[in-house]
Design a protein around this motif. Structure first.
Motif, PDB file in Angstrom:
ATOM      1  N   GLY A  21       8.434 -12.713 -13.598  1.00 38.93           N
ATOM      2  CA  GLY A  21       7.542 -11.758 -12.951  1.00 38.93           C
ATOM      3  C   GLY A  21       8.200 -10.393 -12.855  1.00 38.93           C
ATOM      4  N   TYR A  22       7.388  -9.341 -12.895  1.00 41.69           N
ATOM      5  CA  TYR A  22       7.950  -7.996 -12.798  1.00 41.69           C
ATOM      6  C   TYR A  22       6.961  -7.053 -12.119  1.00 41.69           C
ATOM      7  CZ  TYR A  22       5.006  -7.091 -16.848  1.00 41.69           C
ATOM      8  OH  TYR A  22       3.944  -6.983 -17.690  1.00 41.69           O
ATOM      9  N   SER A  23       7.501  -6.005 -11.549  1.00 39.03           N
ATOM     10  CA  SER A  23       6.701  -4.996 -10.863  1.00 39.03           C
ATOM     11  C   SER A  23       6.090  -4.034 -11.866  1.00 39.03           C
ATOM     12  CB  SER A  23       7.575  -4.209  -9.878  1.00 39.03           C
ATOM     13  OG  SER A  23       6.859  -3.109  -9.361  1.00 39.03           O
ATOM     14  N   GLN A  24       4.876  -3.592 -11.567  1.00 45.92           N
ATOM     15  CA  GLN A  24       4.240  -2.549 -12.356  1.00 45.92           C
ATOM     16  C   GLN A  24       4.541  -1.178 -11.747  1.00 45.92           C
ATOM     17  OE1 GLN A  24       0.175  -4.018 -12.324  1.00 45.92           O
ATOM     18  NE2 GLN A  24       0.509  -4.975 -14.304  1.00 45.92           N
ATOM     19  N   GLN A  25       5.399  -1.152 -10.748  1.00 44.31           N
ATOM     20  CA  GLN A  25       5.876   0.063 -10.089  1.00 44.31           C
ATOM     21  C   GLN A  25       4.751   0.918  -9.509  1.00 44.31           C
ATOM     22  OE1 GLN A  25       8.627   1.347 -13.362  1.00 44.31           O
ATOM     23  NE2 GLN A  25      10.081   1.345 -11.666  1.00 44.31           N
ATOM     24  N   ARG A  26       3.763   0.248  -8.946  1.00 49.48           N
ATOM     25  CA  ARG A  26       2.678   0.930  -8.236  1.00 49.48           C
ATOM     26  C   ARG A  26       2.501   0.244  -6.893  1.00 49.48           C
ATOM     27  NH1 ARG A  26      -2.332   0.013 -10.182  1.00 49.48           N
ATOM     28  NH2 ARG A  26      -1.661  -1.783 -11.362  1.00 49.48           N
ATOM     29  N   GLU A  27       2.595   1.019  -5.828  1.00 57.48           N
ATOM     30  CA  GLU A  27       2.400   0.442  -4.500  1.00 57.48           C
ATOM     31  C   GLU A  27       0.976  -0.063  -4.371  1.00 57.48           C
ATOM     32  OE1 GLU A  27       3.578   3.469  -1.725  1.00 57.48           O
ATOM     33  OE2 GLU A  27       5.696   2.965  -1.966  1.00 57.48           O
ATOM     34  N   CYS A  28       0.815  -1.173  -3.617  1.00 52.72           N
ATOM     35  CA  CYS A  28      -0.513  -1.767  -3.500  1.00 52.72           C
ATOM     36  C   CYS A  28      -1.133  -1.578  -2.116  1.00 52.72           C
ATOM     37  CB  CYS A  28      -0.486  -3.232  -3.907  1.00 52.72           C
ATOM     38  SG  CYS A  28       0.589  -4.277  -2.951  1.00 52.72           S
ATOM     39  N   GLY A  29      -0.483  -0.829  -1.246  1.00 50.05           N
ATOM     40  CA  GLY A  29      -1.097  -0.495   0.038  1.00 50.05           C
ATOM     41  C   GLY A  29      -0.948  -1.541   1.128  1.00 50.05           C
ATOM     42  N   ILE A  30      -0.097  -2.542   0.920  1.00 48.41           N
ATOM     43  CA  ILE A  30       0.157  -3.525   1.964  1.00 48.41           C
ATOM     44  C   ILE A  30       1.659  -3.683   2.158  1.00 48.41           C
ATOM     45  CG2 ILE A  30      -2.007  -4.795   1.717  1.00 48.41           C
ATOM     46  CD1 ILE A  30      -0.595  -6.826  -0.003  1.00 48.41           C
ATOM     47  N   ARG A  31       2.023  -4.103   3.341  1.00 49.25           N
ATOM     48  CA  ARG A  31       3.438  -4.276   3.670  1.00 49.25           C
ATOM     49  C   ARG A  31       3.815  -5.748   3.627  1.00 49.25           C
ATOM     50  NH1 ARG A  31       6.114   0.073   4.558  1.00 49.25           N
ATOM     51  NH2 ARG A  31       5.020   1.950   5.180  1.00 49.25           N
ATOM     52  N   CYS A  35       9.644  -8.440   5.461  1.00 49.03           N
ATOM     53  CA  CYS A  35      10.559  -7.326   5.729  1.00 49.03           C
ATOM     54  C   CYS A  35       9.848  -6.000   6.010  1.00 49.03           C
ATOM     55  CB  CYS A  35      11.551  -7.168   4.587  1.00 49.03           C
ATOM     56  SG  CYS A  35      10.827  -6.502   3.072  1.00 49.03           S
ATOM     57  N   ARG A  36       8.518  -5.978   5.865  1.00 40.97           N
ATOM     58  CA  ARG A  36       7.680  -4.807   6.155  1.00 40.97           C
ATOM     59  C   ARG A  36       7.794  -3.676   5.135  1.00 40.97           C
ATOM     60  NH1 ARG A  36       3.724  -6.064   8.011  1.00 40.97           N
ATOM     61  NH2 ARG A  36       3.270  -4.035   8.851  1.00 40.97           N
ATOM     62  N   LYS A  37       8.459  -3.905   4.023  1.00 36.92           N
ATOM     63  CA  LYS A  37       8.544  -2.913   2.941  1.00 36.92           C
ATOM     64  C   LYS A  37       7.204  -2.865   2.207  1.00 36.92           C
ATOM     65  CE  LYS A  37      10.903  -0.637  -0.404  1.00 36.92           C
ATOM     66  NZ  LYS A  37      11.256   0.722  -0.271  1.00 36.92           N
ATOM     67  N   GLU A  38       6.844  -1.700   1.670  1.00 36.70           N
ATOM     68  CA  GLU A  38       5.617  -1.558   0.891  1.00 36.70           C
ATOM     69  C   GLU A  38       5.701  -2.456  -0.345  1.00 36.70           C
ATOM     70  OE1 GLU A  38       1.853  -0.030   0.015  1.00 36.70           O
ATOM     71  OE2 GLU A  38       3.038   0.488   1.778  1.00 36.70           O
ATOM     72  N   MET A  39       4.660  -3.261  -0.557  1.00 35.97           N
ATOM     73  CA  MET A  39       4.629  -4.163  -1.705  1.00 35.97           C
ATOM     74  C   MET A  39       4.075  -3.422  -2.920  1.00 35.97           C
ATOM     75  SD  MET A  39       3.568  -7.778   0.067  1.00 35.97           S
ATOM     76  CE  MET A  39       4.480  -8.846  -1.056  1.00 35.97           C
ATOM     77  N   GLU A  40       4.334  -3.987  -4.102  1.00 36.54           N
ATOM     78  CA  GLU A  40       3.905  -3.378  -5.357  1.00 36.54           C
ATOM     79  C   GLU A  40       3.063  -4.363  -6.160  1.00 36.54           C
ATOM     80  OE1 GLU A  40       7.567  -2.282  -7.319  1.00 36.54           O
ATOM     81  OE2 GLU A  40       7.928  -0.633  -5.918  1.00 36.54           O
ATOM     82  N   ASN A  44       3.000 -11.793 -13.673  1.00 37.31           N
ATOM     83  CA  ASN A  44       3.817 -12.830 -14.290  1.00 37.31           C
ATOM     84  C   ASN A  44       2.905 -13.604 -15.223  1.00 37.31           C
ATOM     85  OD1 ASN A  44       5.226 -15.166 -14.971  1.00 37.31           O
ATOM     86  ND2 ASN A  44       6.326 -15.204 -13.046  1.00 37.31           N
ATOM     87  N   ASP A  45       3.099 -13.429 -16.502  1.00 34.75           N
ATOM     88  CA  ASP A  45       2.309 -14.159 -17.502  1.00 34.75           C
ATOM     89  C   ASP A  45       0.805 -14.000 -17.266  1.00 34.75           C
ATOM     90  OD1 ASP A  45       2.901 -15.420 -19.819  1.00 34.75           O
ATOM     91  OD2 ASP A  45       3.241 -17.393 -18.955  1.00 34.75           O
ATOM     92  N   ASN A  46       0.367 -12.779 -17.039  1.00 36.20           N
ATOM     93  CA  ASN A  46      -1.042 -12.428 -16.800  1.00 36.20           C
ATOM     94  C   ASN A  46      -1.570 -12.826 -15.427  1.00 36.20           C
ATOM     95  OD1 ASN A  46      -1.371 -11.151 -19.310  1.00 36.20           O
ATOM     96  ND2 ASN A  46      -1.800 -13.107 -20.293  1.00 36.20           N
ATOM     97  N   TYR A  47      -0.738 -13.348 -14.549  1.00 35.27           N
ATOM     98  CA  TYR A  47      -1.143 -13.664 -13.184  1.00 35.27           C
ATOM     99  C   TYR A  47      -0.648 -12.551 -12.274  1.00 35.27           C
ATOM    100  CZ  TYR A  47      -2.216 -18.212 -15.066  1.00 35.27           C
ATOM    101  OH  TYR A  47      -2.754 -19.219 -15.815  1.00 35.27           O
ATOM    102  N   GLU A  48      -1.566 -11.921 -11.564  1.00 35.07           N
ATOM    103  CA  GLU A  48      -1.211 -10.788 -10.708  1.00 35.07           C
ATOM    104  C   GLU A  48      -0.877 -11.242  -9.296  1.00 35.07           C
ATOM    105  OE1 GLU A  48      -4.518  -8.107 -11.029  1.00 35.07           O
ATOM    106  OE2 GLU A  48      -3.852  -7.400 -12.994  1.00 35.07           O
ATOM    107  N   PHE A  49       0.084 -10.552  -8.700  1.00 33.91           N
ATOM    108  CA  PHE A  49       0.474 -10.800  -7.321  1.00 33.91           C
ATOM    109  C   PHE A  49       1.060  -9.519  -6.754  1.00 33.91           C
ATOM    110  CE2 PHE A  49       4.158 -11.750  -9.920  1.00 33.91           C
ATOM    111  CZ  PHE A  49       5.237 -11.260  -9.205  1.00 33.91           C
ATOM    112  N   ALA A  50       1.220  -9.486  -5.440  1.00 32.68           N
ATOM    113  CA  ALA A  50       1.913  -8.377  -4.792  1.00 32.68           C
ATOM    114  C   ALA A  50       3.344  -8.832  -4.551  1.00 32.68           C
ATOM    115  CB  ALA A  50       1.236  -8.017  -3.469  1.00 32.68           C
TER     116      ALA A  50
END
Length: 142
Positions: A21-31, A35-40, A44-50
Motif C-alpha cells: 500500500g502507498y499514499s497518493q500524497q493527498r490529505e483526505c480531510g480526516i484525522r 494519533c490524530r495526524k491528518e490521514m491521506e 493497495n492493489d486498486n483498493y482505496e483506504f485512508a
C-alpha cells in the motif's frame, strides 16, 4: 555578484503501508483515530483506504476491507504463520470514528489472525493499527 532566485522544491517520498500500500500524497480531510495526524488517500492493489503517514494506521470502508483482505490473502506469497497470542491490553483503547465521531468498537477480529480491529457500527469503517493487516493476511485458515 548576481543573486539567483531559485525556488526550492521540496519532494517527499509517499508513505508506504503494509503489503504494497502507498499514499497518493493527498490529505483526505480526516484525522487518524490513533494519533490524530491528518490521514491521506492511499491505495493497495486498486483498493482505496485512508492511511496515516505518522503511525501507519489504515482506515477502510467495511466492504473494501473484506474485499482487500480476501484478495491479499489469495495474492500475497508470504508464508502462513500461526498468529501470536493477542495482547488483551490492545482491547482497552478509547478511539472515536474520524468520519462520524461515534465511539469505535475495539474487538478481536472474528476471522483468521489474532488482530485487534476498531469498527464503527454507525458509518461502517474499520481501523487497523500498523501490522494488523499483515497479521490477517498471513494467518492460516480463512
Amino acid at each position: 555578484m548576481e543573486a539567483t532566485n531559485q525556488a526550492s522544491v521540496e519532494t517527499t517520498t509517499p508513505a508506504s503501508f503494509e503489503l504494497g500500500g502507498y499514499s497518493q500524497q493527498r490529505e483526505c480531510g480526516i484525522r487518524c483515530p490513533a494519533c490524530r495526524k491528518e490521514m491521506e488517500f492511499c491505495v493497495n492493489d486498486n483498493y482505496e483506504f485512508a492511511g496515516c503517514p505518522q503511525c501507519r494506521g489504515m482506515l477502510f470502508q467495511q466492504p473494501v476491507f473484506a474485499q482487500a483482505t480476501e484478495h491479499l490473502r489469495n495474492q500475497v506469497s508470504l508464508p502462513r504463520l500461526a498468529p501470536a497470542p493477542m495482547d488483551p491490553t490492545q482491547l482497552k483503547v478509547d478511539r472515536f470514528c474520524p468520519t462520524c465521531g461515534s465511539k469505535l468498537e475495539t474487538h478481536a477480529f472474528c476471522g483468521a489472525g489474532n488482530a485487534v480491529i476498531d469498527t464503527c457500527s454507525s458509518c461502517g469503517v474499520i481501523f487497523l493499527d500498523a501490522g494488523e493487516l499483515t497479521k490477517l493476511v498471513r494467518a492460516p485458515g480463512k
